[in-house]
Design a protein around this motif. Structure first.
Motif, short mmCIF file in Angstrom:
data_model
loop_
_atom_site.label_atom_id
_atom_site.label_comp_id
_atom_site.label_asym_id
_atom_site.label_seq_id
_atom_site.Cartn_x
_atom_site.Cartn_y
_atom_site.Cartn_z
N GLU A 274 0.83 -1.20 0.00
CA GLU A 274 0.00 0.00 0.00
C GLU A 274 0.87 1.25 0.00
O GLU A 274 1.54 1.55 0.98
N PHE A 275 0.82 1.97 -1.13
CA PHE A 275 1.48 3.26 -1.25
C PHE A 275 0.40 4.27 -1.64
O PHE A 275 0.07 4.40 -2.82
N PRO A 276 -0.20 4.94 -0.65
CA PRO A 276 -1.33 5.84 -0.94
C PRO A 276 -0.97 6.91 -1.96
O PRO A 276 0.15 7.44 -1.96
N SER A 277 -1.93 7.21 -2.82
CA SER A 277 -1.72 8.27 -3.79
C SER A 277 -2.03 9.62 -3.15
O SER A 277 -3.06 9.77 -2.48
N PRO A 278 -1.19 10.62 -3.37
CA PRO A 278 -1.48 11.96 -2.87
C PRO A 278 -2.48 12.71 -3.75
O PRO A 278 -2.82 13.85 -3.45
N ARG A 279 -2.96 12.07 -4.80
CA ARG A 279 -3.80 12.77 -5.78
C ARG A 279 -5.29 12.70 -5.47
O ARG A 279 -6.10 13.20 -6.24
N ASN A 280 -5.66 12.05 -4.38
CA ASN A 280 -7.07 12.07 -3.96
C ASN A 280 -7.13 11.87 -2.45
O ASN A 280 -6.24 11.24 -1.87
N PRO A 281 -8.17 12.39 -1.80
CA PRO A 281 -8.24 12.32 -0.33
C PRO A 281 -8.24 10.91 0.24
O PRO A 281 -7.74 10.69 1.35
N LEU A 282 -8.81 9.94 -0.47
CA LEU A 282 -8.85 8.58 0.05
C LEU A 282 -7.51 7.85 -0.12
O LEU A 282 -7.31 6.79 0.47
N GLY A 283 -6.63 8.39 -0.96
CA GLY A 283 -5.34 7.74 -1.19
C GLY A 283 -5.40 6.49 -2.04
O GLY A 283 -4.45 5.72 -2.12
N VAL A 284 -6.55 6.28 -2.71
CA VAL A 284 -6.73 5.04 -3.46
C VAL A 284 -6.21 5.18 -4.89
O VAL A 284 -6.03 6.28 -5.40
N LYS A 285 -5.96 4.03 -5.50
CA LYS A 285 -5.62 3.94 -6.91
C LYS A 285 -6.55 2.91 -7.55
O LYS A 285 -7.21 2.14 -6.85
N GLY A 286 -6.58 2.87 -8.88
CA GLY A 286 -7.43 1.91 -9.56
C GLY A 286 -6.86 0.51 -9.50
O GLY A 286 -5.66 0.32 -9.33
N LEU A 287 -7.77 -0.47 -9.67
CA LEU A 287 -7.34 -1.86 -9.52
C LEU A 287 -7.93 -2.80 -10.57
O LEU A 287 -7.29 -3.77 -10.96
#
Length: 785
Positions: free
Chosen positions: A721-734
């Motif tokens: 898990e490396f949260p994305s800084p580009r959205n508040p939830l820190g999620v990425k697509g899967l």
């Protein structure tokens, strides 16, 4: 967000109704007085329509009407096309793009087997299908263009004669100085790789039901689509109705995979028939129709060159790419540029040159399918990397260690745009860590030790590696609306459509935490244009980022309204009020908590007094997503090859992946496993094959091989898990990731198993027959003269 459900392994809430057979698919929609549609389709890959005679069909039992292009000409507008380059991309790259109109019914020429020519509407499906066979069409066959490379050259048959060429799209792009890099290289490897045509093949075929209400001039249509708002948009243009007069509902979907994200003729023809006949009309696609008429995918050729130093450092990449688009360029630059944007992947390559041609042929049009250009890019790159490793006599794992971008180099700017026109800059991740975790989990070193002993006994096992970095969750937004009812229960509506991804669970987890309510208080509704006025849909691994953050934003707004109302009831300052477990209370005094139902009800005006606050406990949000997040993974496959039969047995499969912050690990693993299964199909089995006349020769499940349960190995998943800084939830697509690397990893493993025979794998599917041919060819080439 005080996470309670977010990140938890919550069981899927939607599964009980599916397991009980209580889901509602399009075919389950039955309306009073409903008619049924069936289609006459072209049997030719390329032919001119000389005449159509429909009288016999119109007189058949139960037939209400037969429609041709001429009958519906007032509504005949070109089907929707997608994929125009956004301004930032168009400014950086010169695209030469051609497009031709595709009509819902053939006007004067058919350009692929399965293209719709006429529609029959009857009292029953059987009567409609029987009448289709009574339609007489006089055809003038024309030479077909079938091979993707030859039609790109002058002098052959033309799919669209007015173009004067079959090249629908071309562009070139480079970064760095590839010529200088190739000039100073110690070694250059070159190979041509081919990825076959294969498809999503959802369990449920497509379907449309439409009901026209002439009382108020409204249309309701149920459609097995991933993009109901796009369908609505297309219908507004064809029918001349405002959007609020057209309701598109995507009920339960039995799989989508991108196949159901295109615009199709039936999306408009069935509603038109309902309007003309003023009765509901249903069309359900047969599997044979699906295989010839629903969107195809993949099908690329890569002439790849890699330049490197003697120590294995990659200096440059050059690739000439051909894509077979089918008969129409429906998706513009999407597939070719997706391929280019994902060629480099996790590798530190600063010099690249690509030359791309998208070619039309007389085949079913192509569209994005789970991965959308990425599996092809990764196959070419990872196969070339293994070729380079063999040339340098280096272990494939070691050459990746030397070339993977390190975590301390992120964010990493490639100096080129992504498909959305924004700079291609990796946000977060640790590609070397993913490599090492995947290798350790797969027991890579132990496998190598055992491999030599097994070969001495005539057992040929191999291990293959593939890594990717995937731009996920393309924007620019997704719509979400959150409402509380009188009892404080929560309804979440979104433009995202679930076709098996578990939205009803994951989105409920997001909403429950954001609002501070129990999970079972939340109901999630997706894919209904009446519930959310503006939406995009589900594709491109986008729902968690776009819809998830919109849901969280809307919930925060509703929570703030609840806090203000509760503060008045509790006689406290809003900043001192907390909400948890569906109750509002003053911080530090939970014994005085109020149920949210009481807060809502106290806000409703009565004859005695106004409410304590406005009772509009609802909010809509359209979270802006300017650019993508970058998910990544390393796949490791272990295989055993029977050199007598060419049979391949998958022994083990490992995926070490990063999709940012994980919402629900059970759903994440399910998505990875499902993607791997489809990738295995592409690696070993599936092939939409055409003959020289443009006839589909694998047009049924008797001929088109899909992976079975016993073809799949144990799949082990490692979560990074490396949260994305580009959205508040820190999620990425899967959603797409699992399907991207299997063809490359499995092909690398097969070649690794066959190293003693000097075999090189350059195309998929790697069938037993293909392996036997390679082994036989290698034996012949080494036979003494």
């Amino acid at each position: 967000m005080g996470a309670r459900y977010f990140g938890a392994a919550v069981k899927r809430r939607e599964d009980p109704r599916f397991l009980r057979g209580e889901a509602c698919y399009v075919d389950d929609v039955t309306l009073p007085g409903m008619l049924h549609a069936a289609f006459c389709r072209s049997p030719h890959a390329h032919a001119r329509i000389v005449a159509i005679r429909t009288r016999a069909a119109a007189e058949a039992a139960g037939v209400v009407r037969v429609f041709t292009f001429a009958d519906l000409e007032r509504w005949m507008k070109p089907l929707p096309v997608f994929g125009a380059p956004p301004p930032g991309l168009a400014a950086a790259i010169k695209f030469d793009v051609r497009a031709a109109p595709q009509w819902a019914l053939c006007r004067d020429r058919a350009r692929y087997v399965g293209e719709a020519v006429a529609m029959v509407v009857a009292e029953s499906r059987a009567q409609a299908e029987d009448a289709v066979h009574r339609i007489e069409v006089d055809w003038e066959p024309l030479p077909p263009a079938v091979d993707m490379v030859e039609p790109g050259e002058p002098g052959g048959p033309l799919v669209h004669p007015e173009w004067g060429t079959n090249v629908a799209l071309s562009f070139a792009h480079s970064i760095g100085d590839p010529d200088a890099a190739f000039a100073r290289a110690d070694v250059v490897v070159s190979e041509t790789f081919r990825v076959q045509r294969y498809v999503g093949m959802p369990l449920e075929c497509r379907g449309v039901v439409a009901r026209w209400d002439r009382r108020d001039g409204t249309l309701t249509t149920w459609n097995s689509t991933q993009v109901p708002h796009f369908v609505q948009q297309g219908l507004t243009g064809v029918l001349g109705l405002p959007p609020h007069k057209i309701r598109v509902i995507a009920p339960d979907l039995g799989g989508g995979f991108g196949t159901k994200a295109s615009g199709y003729a039936e999306d408009v023809l069935v509603p038109i028939a309902s309007i003309v006949l003023t009765r509901p009309v249903k069309w359900i696609e047969s599997r044979r129709e699906h295989m010839s008429s629903a969107a195809h995918a993949r099908h690329q050729t890569h002439a790849m060159r890699l330049a490197a130093t003697r120590d294995g450092t990659i200096l440059a990449l050059s690739d000439r790419i051909w894509l077979d688009l089918g008969a129409y360029n429906v998706w513009g630059i999407v597939l070719p540029y997706n391929t280019v944007a994902h060629l480099i992947g996790p590798h530190r390559i600063t010099n690249m040159r690509v030359d791309v041609r998208g070619v039309v042929t007389n085949k079913t049009p192509n569209a994005p399918y789970r991965g959308a250009g990425r599996p092809e890019a990764v196959f070419a790159m990872d196969r070339a990397l293994d070729c380079l490793a063999r040339e340098l006599r280096m272990d494939p794992a070691e050459i990746r260690r030397r070339n993977y971008i390190r975590a301390d180099e992120l964010p990493y700017d490639f100096g080129m745009p992504y498909r959305d026109g924004n700079p291609l800059v990796y946000d977060t991740g640790d590609f070397p860590a993913a490599l090492e975790r995947a290798l350790a989990t797969a027991g890579y070193d132990g496998f190598r030790t055992a491999q030599a002993r097994l070969r001495a006994r005539g057992v040929y096992r191999g291990i293959g590696i593939s890594g990717y970095v995937e731009g996920t969750a393309i924007g620019p937004f997704e719509g979400a609306t959150v409402k509380l009812d009188l009892h404080g229960r929560v309804a979440v509506a979104t433009g995202a459509v679930s076709s098996g991804q578990g939205h009803e669970t994951s989105f409920a987890q997001v909403a429950a935490d954001a609002l501070g309510v129990p999970l079972d208080w939340v109901t999630v509704i997706g894919g209904d244009t009446a519930a959310v006025p503006f939406g995009v849909g589900t594709f491109a691994s986008r729902s968690a980022v776009t819809a998830g953050n919109s849901i969280a934003d809307a919930c925060h707004e509703v929570r703030a309204k609840l806090v203000r109302a509760a503060a008045r009831l509790l006689e406290a300052a809003p900043e001192d009020v907390e909400i948890a477990d569906g109750r509002a209370f003053v911080r530090g005094s939970p014994q005085g908590a109020l149920d949210l139902a009481r807060v809502v009800q106290a806000s409703i005006p009565t004859f005695a007094a106004p409410g304590v606050a406005s009772p509009d406990f609802e909010a809509s949000a359209y979270h802006h997503v300017p650019t993508v997040t970058y998910a990544s993974a390393v796949h490791v496959a272990q295989v055993e090859v029977d050199v007598e039969t060419g049979g391949v047995k998958l022994l083990r499969y490992v995926v070490a992946h990063d999709c940012g912050t994980v919402i629900n690990p059970i759903i994440v693993e399910g998505q990875v496993h499902g993607g791997v299964a489809q990738g295995v199909g592409g690696a070993l089995f599936e092939d939409m094959s055409y003959d020289a006349e443009g006839q589909l020769v694998t047009g049924s499940l008797m001929d088109y091989a899909l992976p079975k349960a016993d073809d799949l190995p144990p799949i082990e998943t490692v979560h990074l898990e490396f949260p994305s800084p580009r959205n508040p939830l820190g999620v990425k697509g899967l959603g797409e990731g699992g399907a991207i690397s299997p063809p490359a990893a499995i092909a690398n493993a097969i070649e690794d198993a066959l190293v003693p025979f000097g075999v090189r794998i350059t195309e998929t599917p790697v069938t037993g027959a293909r392996i036997r041919a390679l082994l036989a060819g290698n034996e012949a080439s080494h036979r003494p003269a």
